[in-house]
Enzyme design. Structure first.
Site, PDB file in Angstrom:
ATOM      1  CG  HIS A 147      -1.667  -1.249   1.467  1.00  0.00           C
ATOM      2  ND1 HIS A 147      -2.908  -1.531   0.936  1.00  0.00           N
ATOM      3  CD2 HIS A 147      -1.290  -2.358   2.162  1.00  0.00           C
ATOM      4  CE1 HIS A 147      -3.285  -2.748   1.328  1.00  0.00           C
ATOM      5  NE2 HIS A 147      -2.312  -3.278   2.062  1.00  0.00           N
ATOM      6  CB  SER A 163      13.410  22.654 -14.416  1.00  0.00           C
ATOM      7  OG  SER A 163      12.664  23.858 -14.438  1.00  0.00           O
ATOM      8  CE  LYS A 204      11.365  19.784 -11.138  1.00  0.00           C
ATOM      9  NZ  LYS A 204      10.026  19.678 -10.675  1.00  0.00           N
ATOM     10  CD  GLU A 231       8.696  12.485 -15.322  1.00  0.00           C
ATOM     11  OE1 GLU A 231       7.702  13.222 -15.263  1.00  0.00           O
ATOM     12  OE2 GLU A 231       9.867  12.927 -15.370  1.00  0.00           O
TER      13      GLU A 231
END
Ligand code: ARG
Length: 460
Positions: A153, A274, A280, A287
């Site tokens: 979970h 970024s 970043k 992704e």
């Protein structure tokens, strides 16, 4: 090709909807291999003269060379790869070229080409998956004893080792590989010689062409041979499952590399910055592996829907089989390679993982197990006692191992000092020695087994 029966040429829209050359040119090598096998069989069967056979073979090789050199003039009016190769062949060798299509149809021709293409795609993907397994094994070996939190979970459950976690993906990709290999076996029969749908009255030798093209046998039913695309569906199904596995791993990489988890650092090569936030390091490759899963699953859906309503045998709808499959194959190969790169080059923050492994009362099960073993409590009662101790620790905002013996005894007076030894994550992990468990000793055994297994595989 069929000018004899027609008095008018096709409308521009007809050409536009009908042409597949923009994508099926990717079948050129398979198309030429199929034609070469067909032509030599026609010669052996006495259907073509040796001279014609030789001219055809020479011409086909030249066409192949021209395509590879980028010299073929692609023309939508010639519809597809089959007509392009044949038309060019006739320009090169004259009449003999027109005899190549004896005892054959584009229906069995495209079925052969596509099977050969998918067969190669399976082999490429399998080799890529093997490389991914090696990368996973290398990291797993390095981290067989690196302790991290194990989750259910996405809540801290029990401590595990990072090596154990990575090895889970070795198992998954092994099943992906076996699904592909299995599909390859069923795929590997030859449709060539089924002709349009009914077979042919020429005395062809389908066993000969099957053998020449590396198939195990000719397909036994000519209608089936030209009308089913289940081999493509199997590739796509296995691919969709594989993409789903890669997507889960990618999702974990995204989580692990976030500042909040801080478990792994991706190499600069697999990270983007970024333009506005200088701090970043975005895991774009992970992704995209996750995101591209949609295309692969979509391709499977597309082909299932294309095929589901088609009466036997061939229907032009089947031309729609190629784009989704090519896209899925490109996507899968890219995603497997990118995942391999990310895994190979990432570094683990073992201190951070270790610290996180102790959070969330992750050794509560070890405490309950101790109560069962030492005090002979039924597990359900031990669970209850442990729950009360977790609550106590939670109230004090401390870990289980920070409670004193006196504290522990307020809940269960029979607890003795040696309980403290099971409350640490190292002991917890080392104790999980059941087959397939997370104890470093077990993990190392599995790594060794996979190394032997992969070492035994013959390299294709
Ligand atoms: N381009 C076609 C395809 O991909 C080849 C077969 C055409 N057959 C036919 N009977 N029109 O399916």
């Amino acid at each position: 090709m069929w000018g004899g029966r027609f008095s008018d040429g096709p409308d521009a829209l007809m050409t536009a909807i009908n042409a597949s050359i923009d994508f099926d040119r990717r079948l050129y090598a398979q198309d030429i291999a199929g034609s070469l096998a067909h032509a030599s069989m026609l010669v052996e069967a006495g259907i073509l003269t040796r001279a014609d056979g030789a001219a055809i073979a020479r011409g086909l090789k030249q066409v192949e060379g021209e395509i590879e050199a980028g010299k073929m003039a692609w023309d939508p009016a010639l519809e597809d790869i089959h007509m392009h190769v044949e038309t060019r062949l006739k320009q090169i060798v004259g009449d003999a070229g027109g005899r190549l299509h004896t005892a054959r149809s584009r229906n069995d021709q495209v079925a052969v080409d596509f099977r050969l293409w998918v067969r190669d795609a399976i082999d490429r993907l399998d080799a890529g998956l093997k490389a991914l397994q090696q990368a996973l094994l290398d990291q797993a070996e390095k981290h067989a004893g690196t302790i991290m939190p194990g989750f259910t979970h996405l809540q801290a459950a029990q401590p595990v080792t990072f090596g154990h976690h990575l090895m889970a993906y070795v198992e998954m990709t092994a099943r992906d590989r076996s699904r592909l290999i299995d599909a390859r076996k069923r795929l590997n029969e030859s449709p060539l010689g089924a002709a349009a749908l009914a077979g042919t009255s020429f005395p062809i030798d389908r066993h000969m062409t099957a053998k020449a093209l590396g198939f195990t046998a000719p397909m036994a039913n000519s209608l089936d041979a030209v009308s089913d695309r289940d081999f493509a569906l199997e590739y796509l199904s296995a691919g969709a499952i594989l993409a789903t596995h890669l997507s889960r791993l990618a999702e974990e990489i995204v989580l692990w590399s976030s500042a909040q988890f801080g478990f792994v650092r991706l190499a600069d090569k697999f990270t983007t910055g970024s333009s506005i936030m200088p701090q970043k390091r975005n895991p774009d490759a992970a992704e995209l592996v996750r995101g591209k899963t949609g295309r692969v699953i979509g391709s499977l859906n597309t082909l299932l829907v294309v095929i589901k309503g088609l009466p036997l045998a061939y229907g032009k709808d089947m031309q729609e089989d190629k784009e989704p499959l090519f896209d899925a194959a490109d996507t899968l190969e890219l995603c497997v390679a990118a995942t391999t790169g990310m895994i190979a080059d990432m570094t683990a923050d073992t201190a951070r993982m270790y610290a996180a492994a102790g959070l969330g009362y992750a050794t509560a099960t070890d405490l309950a197990d101790w109560l069962v073993r030492k005090l002979n409590l039924p597990f359900r009662d031990a669970h209850h006692v442990t729950g009360a101790l977790v609550k106590l620790a939670e109230g004090r905002k401390c870990g289980l191992e920070e409670l004193s013996l006196a504290d522990l005894r307020t809940i269960e007076p029979r607890i003795t000092a040696d309980v403290l030894s099971v409350l640490g994550v190292d002991r917890s992990v080392a104790s999980r020695t059941s087959y397939g468990g997370t104890a470093p000793r077990e993990v190392k055994k599995q790594i060794a087994r996979w190394r032997r297994q992969l070492g035994k595989e013959k390299t294709s």
